[in-house]
Design a protein around this motif. Structure first.
Motif, short mmCIF file in Angstrom:
data_model
loop_
_atom_site.label_atom_id
_atom_site.label_comp_id
_atom_site.label_asym_id
_atom_site.label_seq_id
_atom_site.Cartn_x
_atom_site.Cartn_y
_atom_site.Cartn_z
N ILE A 168 54.52 26.84 31.04
CA ILE A 168 53.67 26.02 31.90
C ILE A 168 52.25 26.04 31.35
O ILE A 168 51.74 27.09 30.95
CB ILE A 168 53.69 26.51 33.37
CG1 ILE A 168 52.83 25.60 34.25
CG2 ILE A 168 53.26 27.96 33.49
CD1 ILE A 168 53.00 25.87 35.74
N ASP A 169 51.65 24.86 31.25
CA ASP A 169 50.24 24.76 30.89
C ASP A 169 49.60 23.81 31.91
O ASP A 169 50.19 23.51 32.94
CB ASP A 169 50.06 24.27 29.44
CG ASP A 169 50.77 22.93 29.20
OD1 ASP A 169 50.84 22.10 30.14
OD2 ASP A 169 51.25 22.73 28.07
N ARG A 170 48.41 23.33 31.62
CA ARG A 170 47.70 22.52 32.61
C ARG A 170 48.17 21.07 32.65
O ARG A 170 47.70 20.29 33.47
CB ARG A 170 46.19 22.58 32.36
CG ARG A 170 45.59 23.93 32.70
CD ARG A 170 44.08 23.90 32.64
NE ARG A 170 43.51 25.17 33.09
CZ ARG A 170 43.23 25.46 34.36
NH1 ARG A 170 43.47 24.55 35.30
NH2 ARG A 170 42.72 26.63 34.68
N PHE B 202 52.56 35.74 41.60
CA PHE B 202 51.68 34.70 41.04
C PHE B 202 50.60 35.33 40.16
O PHE B 202 50.35 34.88 39.05
CB PHE B 202 51.06 33.91 42.21
CG PHE B 202 50.13 32.82 41.81
CD1 PHE B 202 50.59 31.53 41.60
CD2 PHE B 202 48.75 33.06 41.66
CE1 PHE B 202 49.71 30.50 41.23
CE2 PHE B 202 47.88 32.05 41.30
CZ PHE B 202 48.36 30.76 41.08
N ASP B 203 49.96 36.39 40.68
CA ASP B 203 48.90 37.06 39.93
C ASP B 203 49.46 37.80 38.73
O ASP B 203 48.89 37.77 37.63
CB ASP B 203 48.14 38.02 40.84
CG ASP B 203 47.36 37.30 41.93
OD1 ASP B 203 47.04 36.11 41.74
OD2 ASP B 203 47.09 37.92 42.98
N GLU B 204 50.58 38.51 38.91
CA GLU B 204 51.18 39.31 37.84
C GLU B 204 51.60 38.43 36.66
O GLU B 204 51.45 38.81 35.50
CB GLU B 204 52.38 40.08 38.39
CG GLU B 204 53.04 40.99 37.36
CD GLU B 204 54.23 41.73 37.95
OE1 GLU B 204 55.00 42.30 37.16
OE2 GLU B 204 54.40 41.72 39.19
N LYS B 205 52.12 37.24 36.98
CA LYS B 205 52.58 36.33 35.93
C LYS B 205 51.41 35.58 35.29
O LYS B 205 51.58 34.93 34.26
CB LYS B 205 53.55 35.32 36.56
CG LYS B 205 54.28 34.43 35.57
CD LYS B 205 55.35 35.17 34.80
CE LYS B 205 56.15 34.20 33.94
NZ LYS B 205 57.19 34.88 33.15
N GLN C 113 45.95 31.01 35.72
CA GLN C 113 45.28 30.39 34.59
C GLN C 113 45.64 28.90 34.46
O GLN C 113 44.89 28.13 33.85
CB GLN C 113 45.67 31.11 33.29
CG GLN C 113 45.25 32.58 33.28
CD GLN C 113 45.72 33.28 32.02
OE1 GLN C 113 45.89 32.65 30.97
NE2 GLN C 113 45.91 34.59 32.09
N VAL C 114 46.77 28.50 35.05
CA VAL C 114 47.21 27.10 34.93
C VAL C 114 47.36 26.43 36.29
O VAL C 114 47.55 25.22 36.37
CB VAL C 114 48.54 27.00 34.15
CG1 VAL C 114 48.32 27.36 32.69
CG2 VAL C 114 49.61 27.89 34.77
N LEU C 115 47.31 27.22 37.36
CA LEU C 115 47.36 26.70 38.73
C LEU C 115 46.19 27.32 39.48
O LEU C 115 46.19 28.53 39.74
CB LEU C 115 48.68 27.06 39.43
CG LEU C 115 49.96 26.41 38.92
CD1 LEU C 115 51.17 27.11 39.53
CD2 LEU C 115 49.99 24.93 39.27
#
Length: 638
Positions: free
Chosen positions: A76-78, A146-149, A153-155
């Motif tokens: 996943i990216d932006r 969410f934070d651990e993964k 940075q993209v969401l």
């Protein structure tokens, strides 16, 4: 409790697990003034965000809900995402960018309306009058995951609600804070009811109502008609934004969008929007069903009006609109079944038409299941045998049937011995709508004044009666609160003078700018028409009379003209201004007084704004109407 459109139970089958849970949280954790739409096409481009939330003091929020689990996310990216699914690796749109795009499209569309832009004195002059935002709901990923993964940075974290932030035990205030943290700009706003209606007008073209005709529809635009049908709009100029906009009431929209499969019955008072909901239902089913849709009613003039409405939606080939006996005649002709010989005894001829149609279906000459859906308007005028016949025409695969009913307007229903009205259950005639019936009590058509006088006149007819879910209740109408002039009772010196008074009033109204198509004279007897037509002709006022089957079928064709319709033919129709002559000649002594009172009640409730009743002498219903008008005047003055 927030209002979810469609109703949650109506869309559970097409929701994902995460959408079901999130919709339940919206209903429970938001207050009554929150409006939430699920998977409803937005604007002319028919965008389909998962949820759109509108609040008068918060603004507009667009949300996408994803049932992804961490192990599903491979990359996943932006801009994009790659997910591991049962079909292997698939690329899907970036959910936050998807929500952002939907929100920006909505903002641009709403900002085109001057009534929805901030004034020059505002800090955000020229911008949308309310804040807007967007976000993503990750229904199966906790905030810790969410934070651990490193998904932040993209969401953008502030634009995401995670699984543990939408659990049932989460405090409502915390849940709402998560929602409204998704706004990039926050400023005070207080959307008025007219502004909320304008937002709905822009977002949902299919709920627009023509303010001139008061008919459900999209002003005849090919672009918006295409949007209604879910097809690609043609590249024409966008629809002009009128100063006066009108949309379905929220309760009407909720009912129209929440109507599920199977047989449905709507018991609605006069002016409650039953026909509007029928039109919406036709539009929806037209894009879903391969077989045609049949719309039936007992009133020839109403059939003509409905046919005109469907042609305006560009549904002429998909929706067949017929008077019931015309449909019987068409069936006999199409399948080579002997038609009865014409006889001046119209009742005997009509009954023979029906009997031959029933026999043709029973013998197999006329096939069953010809239509994907059957809609019956003014079902209170249908006899049980007609329901039994028509229900066989519904394709059992789609099994879509809608019956609109108001027993207070039942002016043709057969009587039992002793004169009481004949009762029946819908199940007994094949309409399987138990548990799928709706009652509409609110009258939107008439002003408070018109409805109050009609109710006062017909109070004995409208005593509320209870009925089980499958029976036929008699419903007393309630006003939506729109105001207007008190109905008038004009006493003329003679019946000839009545016609003069009415023609003069119509001429004056037209000179003041009233469109002639907005005016109707609703009479009891065809014999009264000649005198009225003579006076209109003398003043050069165009008119169209419905005193014959062919004239009824063409009543709404041609240039603007005053409509002359009988009380029977007026059922289902509406006009801004209605004149009713001959109160002293009512009731017809050859008919039961209750039936004549029902007829006059129907005639009164055709007027959306102005009602003028006249008499050429005293007697008949004159005193009863005068009492109703004076009583309402006293109540309003108190």
């Amino acid at each position: 409790m927030a209002t979810l459109v469609p109703a949650r139970n109506a869309c559970l089958s097409r929701m994902t697990s995460g959408e079901r849970r999130f919709s339940e949280r919206l209903e429970k954790k938001l207050e009554d003034d929150y409006l939430c739409w699920f998977d409803v096409p937005i604007g002319p481009k028919q965008l389909r965000p998962d949820f759109v939330i509108v609040h008068p003091q918060r603004g507009v929020l667009v949300l996408e809900v994803k049932d992804w689990k961490l192990e599903h996310i491979q990359q996943i990216d932006r801009q994009s995402c790659r997910l591991l699914t049962e079909r292997g690796l698939v690329s899907v749109p970036h959910p936050l960018e998807q929500a952002r795009m939907y929100a920006m499209q909505i903002e641009v569309q709403l900002r085109q309306d001057a009534a929805l832009r901030n004034p020059q004195s505002h800090r955000y002059a020229g911008k949308l009058v309310a804040p807007w935002g967007f976000g993503v709901v990750l229904a199966n990923i906790t905030r810790a995951q969410f934070d651990e993964k490193g998904l932040g940075q993209v969401l953008e974290p502030g634009h995401v609600i995670c699984q543990d932030e939408m659990l049932d035990h989460v405090d409502a205030e915390r849940f709402q804070q998560r929602l409204w943290a998704m706004f990039t700009q926050v400023f005070a706003c207080k959307l008025t009811l007219p502004q909320l209606d304008r937002i709905r007008w822009h977002l949902f073209p299919e709920i627009r109502v023509n303010p001139q005709t008061n008919q459900f529809g999209l002003f005849g635009s090919s672009t918006t008609a295409a949007a209604n049908l879910g097809t690609e709009p043609s590249k024409t100029a966008p629809i002009a934004i009128p100063d006066l906009i009108k949309v379905m009431d929220l309760n009407q929209e909720l009912l129209a969008r929440s109507m599920g499969d199977g047989h449905r019955v709507i018991h609605g008072v006069a002016g409650s929007g039953k026909t509007m909901i029928l039109g919406y239902r036709c539009l929806k089913l037209a894009r879903e069903l391969s077989k045609p849709i049949l719309v039936l009613c007992f009133n020839v003039a109403l059939a003509a009006r409905l046919r005109q409405m469907m042609l305006g939606y560009d549904l002429g080939e998909q929706v067949v609109v017929l008077h019931f006996h015309d449909w019987c005649r068409a069936m006999l002709t199409a399948f080579n079944v002997d038609r009865p010989q014409w006889t001046p005894d119209i009742n005997a001829y009509s009954e023979d038409l029906v009997l031959r149609t029933i026999a043709g279906v029973d013998s197999g000459q006329i096939p069953r299941a010809q239509y994907g859906a059957v809609m019956i308007d003014e079902g209170h005028d249908f006899q049980p045998e007609w329901f039994k016949l028509v229900v066989q025409m519904v394709d059992p695969v789609s099994n879509a049937m809608l019956v609109l009913y108001d027993d207070a307007q039942a002016i043709y229903s057969p009587k039992q011995k002793g004169g009481e009205r004949r009762k029946f259950s819908f199940a007994s005639v094949g309409v399987q709508a138990r548990g799928r019936t709706t009652i509409l009590k609110l009258n939107y058509r008439n002003t408070l004044e018109v409805l109050a006088v009609a109710r006062a006149f017909a109070s004995e007819l409208l005593d509320a009666q209870n009925a089980d879910d499958d029976g036929v209740p008699l419903i007393s109408p309630e006003s939506a609160g729109r105001r207007g002039p008190l109905p008038e009772l004009i006493r003329a010196k003679s019946h000839h003078a009545e016609a003069i008074v009415i023609a003069d009033h119509i001429r004056d109204a037209h000179q003041r700018g009233r469109d002639l198509s907005d005016i109707a004279i609703v009479y009891r007897k065809d014999q009264w028409v000649a005198n009225l037509e003579e006076q209109l002709t003398r003043r050069g006022i165009p008119f169209r009379s419905a005193n014959g089957p062919d004239k009824k079928r063409t009543l709404f064709e041609g240039e603007p003209a005053v409509k002359l319709v009988s009380m029977h033919s007026s059922k289902g129709l509406e006009f801004h201004t209605v004149f009713i002559p001959g109160l002293d000649r009512l009731p017809d002594t050859r008919e039961p007084e209750e039936s004549e009172a029902r007829l006059l009640y129907v005639a009164m409730t055709r007027a959306t704004d102005r009602l003028v009743m006249t008499c050429g002498r005293e007697g008949g219903f004159v005193e009863r109407v005068a009492s109703a008008v004076n009583g309402v005047r006293a109540q309003l003055a108190a």
